[in-house]
Write an enzyme that holds these catalytic residues in place. Structure first.
Site, short mmCIF file in Angstrom:
data_model
loop_
_atom_site.label_atom_id
_atom_site.label_comp_id
_atom_site.label_asym_id
_atom_site.label_seq_id
_atom_site.Cartn_x
_atom_site.Cartn_y
_atom_site.Cartn_z
N GLU A 141 0.96 -1.28 -0.24
CA GLU A 141 -0.04 -0.03 0.14
C GLU A 141 0.42 1.05 0.29
O GLU A 141 1.86 1.57 0.41
CB GLU A 141 -0.69 -0.16 1.50
CG GLU A 141 -2.29 0.99 1.45
CD GLU A 141 -2.98 1.31 0.31
OE1 GLU A 141 -1.84 1.44 -0.39
OE2 GLU A 141 -4.16 1.52 0.96
N ASP A 142 0.08 2.26 -0.49
CA ASP A 142 1.12 3.58 -0.76
C ASP A 142 1.22 3.93 0.60
O ASP A 142 2.33 4.43 1.07
CB ASP A 142 0.61 4.90 -1.09
CG ASP A 142 -0.79 5.11 -1.65
OD1 ASP A 142 -1.52 4.34 -0.58
OD2 ASP A 142 -1.29 5.65 -1.99
N ASP B 28 -3.54 5.84 6.75
CA ASP B 28 -3.68 7.03 7.32
C ASP B 28 -4.95 6.91 8.38
O ASP B 28 -4.74 6.36 9.61
CB ASP B 28 -4.47 8.04 6.02
CG ASP B 28 -5.28 9.14 6.52
OD1 ASP B 28 -4.44 10.35 7.51
OD2 ASP B 28 -6.17 9.76 5.62
N PHE C 237 -0.39 15.78 4.69
CA PHE C 237 -0.70 15.48 2.65
C PHE C 237 -0.11 15.34 1.84
O PHE C 237 0.72 16.47 1.29
CB PHE C 237 -2.41 16.52 2.72
CG PHE C 237 -3.18 15.25 1.58
CD1 PHE C 237 -3.71 14.43 1.74
CD2 PHE C 237 -2.89 15.53 0.29
CE1 PHE C 237 -4.70 13.69 0.61
CE2 PHE C 237 -3.73 14.88 -0.71
CZ PHE C 237 -4.58 13.61 -0.57
N ARG D 90 0.87 11.55 -9.13
CA ARG D 90 1.09 10.53 -9.20
C ARG D 90 2.47 10.03 -9.45
O ARG D 90 3.76 9.35 -9.08
CB ARG D 90 0.28 9.03 -9.19
CG ARG D 90 -0.64 9.67 -8.57
CD ARG D 90 -1.55 8.53 -9.46
NE ARG D 90 -3.33 8.24 -8.73
CZ ARG D 90 -3.85 8.12 -8.06
NH1 ARG D 90 -3.02 7.41 -7.06
NH2 ARG D 90 -5.67 8.03 -7.92
P1 IMP Z 1 -6.81 4.95 5.24
O1 IMP Z 1 -8.52 4.63 5.09
O2 IMP Z 1 -7.51 6.45 5.50
O3 IMP Z 1 -6.21 4.94 5.91
O4 IMP Z 1 -6.69 6.17 3.38
C1 IMP Z 1 -5.88 5.47 2.55
C2 IMP Z 1 -5.99 6.02 1.50
O5 IMP Z 1 -6.45 7.34 1.39
C3 IMP Z 1 -4.21 4.93 0.60
O6 IMP Z 1 -4.20 4.24 0.38
C4 IMP Z 1 -4.40 7.37 -0.17
O7 IMP Z 1 -5.04 6.55 -1.64
C5 IMP Z 1 -5.48 7.88 0.73
N1 IMP Z 1 -4.63 9.19 1.71
C6 IMP Z 1 -4.44 8.86 2.06
N2 IMP Z 1 -3.15 9.87 2.92
C7 IMP Z 1 -2.77 10.58 1.41
C8 IMP Z 1 -2.62 11.31 1.60
O8 IMP Z 1 -1.70 11.94 2.45
N3 IMP Z 1 -2.08 12.37 -0.31
C9 IMP Z 1 -2.34 11.81 -1.07
N4 IMP Z 1 -3.62 10.45 -0.73
C10 IMP Z 1 -3.90 9.79 0.36
MG MG Z 2 -4.08 3.62 -1.63
#
Ligand code: IMP
Ligand code: MG
Length: 174
Positions: A97-98, A101, A150, A163
């Site tokens: 995963e990237d 959050d 962010f 990206r």
């Molecule tokens: P989570 O479900 O809140 O953990 O969100 C995860 C997803 O939100 C990641 O796979 C990203 O696609 C997106 N995301 C969360 N934080 C960022 C950020 O700082 N920049 C860009 N995308 C983000």
């Molecule tokens: Mg993602």
């Protein structure tokens, strides 16, 4: 609205860390093989770079889930947009995963994948924002812990842009 991007993690720093992660994964899976699951779209750059640095046999599959809209706020809704092509039963699966959050996306995804009976299931993320966690997620490999900002680049987007940046940058809105 325009935005400025400030470098948070340079291309060199990211490359170096991915090499270290590749080394650890290669050691941990020695004598076995690893089935990488790339979480699209953000995970694609990281998955490719990581895969190139893993020395045990690698297979790959791709999955797409929605968690965020086109803005910087979490929707809290997770939906499978594209499922895996192949079964993961009895495979040693590593989800790539990237960024983690809130943890909602991964928590949902890992539960879903666990129900498909992989031999093992681990998680590797390039970035982690621990301060933002809402749902607990066990992360096996983390590239960098970052503050609650962010970020874009290395697969991460802001409104589908940036990206392709070869580094991680922080978005500052004017
Ligand atoms: P989570 O479900 O809140 O953990 O969100 C995860 C997803 O939100 C990641 O796979 C990203 O696609 C997106 N995301 C969360 N934080 C960022 C950020 O700082 N920049 C860009 N995308 C983000
Ligand atoms: Mg993602």
């Amino acid at each position: 609205m325009s935005e400025k991007i400030h470098v948070l993690l340079s291309e060199e720093a990211v490359d170096k860390r991915i090499q270290e992660l590749g080394d650890s994964i290669s050691q941990d899976y020695a004598g076995s093989q690893v089935h990488l699951i790339c979480v699209l779209k953000g995970g694609v750059f990281f998955t490719c770079e990581l895969a190139k640095r893993i020395t045990v046999p690698v297979s790959m599959d791709f999955m797409s889930v929605s968690s965020y809209g086109d803005d910087t706020k979490s929707s809290g809704v997770v939906k499978i947009i594209k499922d895996l092509d192949d079964s993961i039963e009895n495979k040693d699966v590593l989800v790539v995963e990237d960024i983690i959050d809130s943890g909602r996306t991964l928590s949902y995804l890992l539960d879903n994948l666990r129900s498909r009976n992989p031999r093992s299931l681990k998680l590797c993320t390039l970035l982690d924002k621990p301060e933002r966690r809402v749902t607990e997620v066990k992360v096996d490999y983390t590239g960098f812990e970052i503050p609650d900002k962010f970020v874009v680049g290395y697969g991460l987007d802001f409104r589908q842009q940036y990206r392709n940046l070869p580094y991680i940058g922080v978005v500052e809105l004017d």
